[in-house]
Design an enzyme around this catalytic site. Sequence first.
Site, PDB file in Angstrom:
ATOM      1  N   THR A   1     -26.881  -8.571 -46.447  1.00  0.00           N
ATOM      2  CA  THR A   1     -26.679  -9.970 -46.789  1.00  0.00           C
ATOM      3  C   THR A   1     -26.440 -10.889 -45.585  1.00  0.00           C
ATOM      4  OG1 THR A   1     -25.635  -9.067 -48.742  1.00  0.00           O
ATOM      5  CG2 THR A   1     -25.010 -11.294 -48.210  1.00  0.00           C
TER       6      THR A   1
ATOM      7  N   VAL B   1     -27.332  -7.268 -60.356  1.00  0.00           N
ATOM      8  CA  VAL B   1     -26.797  -8.427 -59.637  1.00  0.00           C
ATOM      9  C   VAL B   1     -25.560  -7.974 -58.878  1.00  0.00           C
ATOM     10  CG1 VAL B   1     -25.780 -10.721 -59.889  1.00  0.00           C
ATOM     11  CG2 VAL B   1     -27.694 -10.060 -61.344  1.00  0.00           C
TER      12      VAL B   1
ATOM     13  N   THR C   1     -19.909  -9.352 -47.651  1.00  0.00           N
ATOM     14  CA  THR C   1     -21.081  -8.483 -47.585  1.00  0.00           C
ATOM     15  C   THR C   1     -20.606  -7.054 -47.795  1.00  0.00           C
ATOM     16  OG1 THR C   1     -22.877  -7.662 -46.202  1.00  0.00           O
ATOM     17  CG2 THR C   1     -20.907  -8.357 -45.040  1.00  0.00           C
ATOM     18  N   GLY C   2     -21.520  -6.195 -48.226  1.00  0.00           N
ATOM     19  CA  GLY C   2     -21.146  -4.795 -48.426  1.00  0.00           C
ATOM     20  C   GLY C   2     -21.470  -4.340 -49.836  1.00  0.00           C
TER      21      GLY C   2
ATOM     22  N   GLY D   1     -21.575  -4.376 -53.315  1.00  0.00           N
ATOM     23  CA  GLY D   1     -21.275  -5.371 -54.341  1.00  0.00           C
ATOM     24  C   GLY D   1     -20.440  -4.816 -55.475  1.00  0.00           C
TER      25      GLY D   1
HETATM   26  N1  ASP Z   1     -23.158  -7.388 -51.069  1.00  0.00           N
HETATM   27  C1  ASP Z   1     -24.581  -7.286 -51.295  1.00  0.00           C
HETATM   28  C2  ASP Z   1     -24.841  -6.784 -52.698  1.00  0.00           C
HETATM   29  O1  ASP Z   1     -24.130  -5.901 -53.148  1.00  0.00           O
HETATM   30  C3  ASP Z   1     -25.289  -6.379 -50.330  1.00  0.00           C
HETATM   31  C4  ASP Z   1     -24.897  -6.469 -48.873  1.00  0.00           C
HETATM   32  O2  ASP Z   1     -24.044  -7.258 -48.487  1.00  0.00           O
HETATM   33  O3  ASP Z   1     -25.492  -5.746 -48.070  1.00  0.00           O
HETATM   34  O4  ASP Z   1     -25.781  -7.245 -53.302  1.00  0.00           O
END
Ligand code: ASP
Length: 286
Positions: A157, A186, A207-208, A210
């Site tokens: 993200t 989602v 981020t990370g 979800g």
């Molecule tokens: N947080 C985002 C999701 O779970 C993915 C990411 O941040 O890499 O869609």
Amino acid sequence: MKSKFTPAIIVHGGGGRIRAEELPQRLDGCKDAALAGWGIIQQGGSALDAAEAAVIMLEDNPLFNAGTGSTLNSLGQVEMDAAVMEGETLRAGAVAAVQGIKNPIKLARRVMEDGRHLFYAAEGALLFARAIGFAQCDPEALIVETERARWQEKHGTVGCVALDLEGKIAVATSTGGIFNKLPGRVGDSPLIGCGTYANDCGGVSCTGQGEAIIRIVMAKTALDLLKERAEPQAAAHQAIALLAQKTGGAAGLIIIDRQGKVGHARNTERMPVSFILSDGQVHLDS
Ligand code: ASP
């Protein structure tokens, strides 16, 4: 411009797996995005315009998992989520599981400005886009060869939190989601309070994983901690510690408070970050 507020901007390029040799380019991308937003703030523009502009740059940069270069779902397609939020008014706009939109963050902003609803998903988001004359693109145009070839790794993200000269805070977060996700999945990014939140104390973009971030409503949790502890860096660390403790998940976040202090924390391997404080100096971290 003389202002009683201390402006600031912070950008993240995601907490997903990044090879060491890819890091310098990602940091450059974050720096360019932070500078784009900073330029707007310096000219008296709004935190909202700054955060949106920074995220558009990252969406258009194929290195990042948002817009062009988004990760692919289990069908090999791009499905994106994005949200914007303004701290002072608590206005927000979000879209989820959208295809064929070059800049989902722009569509999220249009949802916010339109004001009828706050959050549109999938086909409904595209119907909204069509109804307001928002351009759509060929979904295939957002797939970059490296992603098609890789289709086995995830990388994060993008997000930005900005504080403008009027003391207003805004957040923008945009993502292709996690690699190989099932269609219709989602994540946290477009969920207000989870991956994206702003109020009159500060703003946060996450981020990370979800699925973990959603369970502790991490962006709002970090702002509640900020209210208690008054230090963005401490609040960022505490939110990540809480996530690890309660869910065992991995994530990162960026945060700005009303005083223009920034913080960022992660328990992922890396998270490229760029921030600019009132002295105009660009800082990079990962
Ligand atoms: N947080 C985002 C999701 O779970 C993915 C990411 O941040 O890499 O869609």
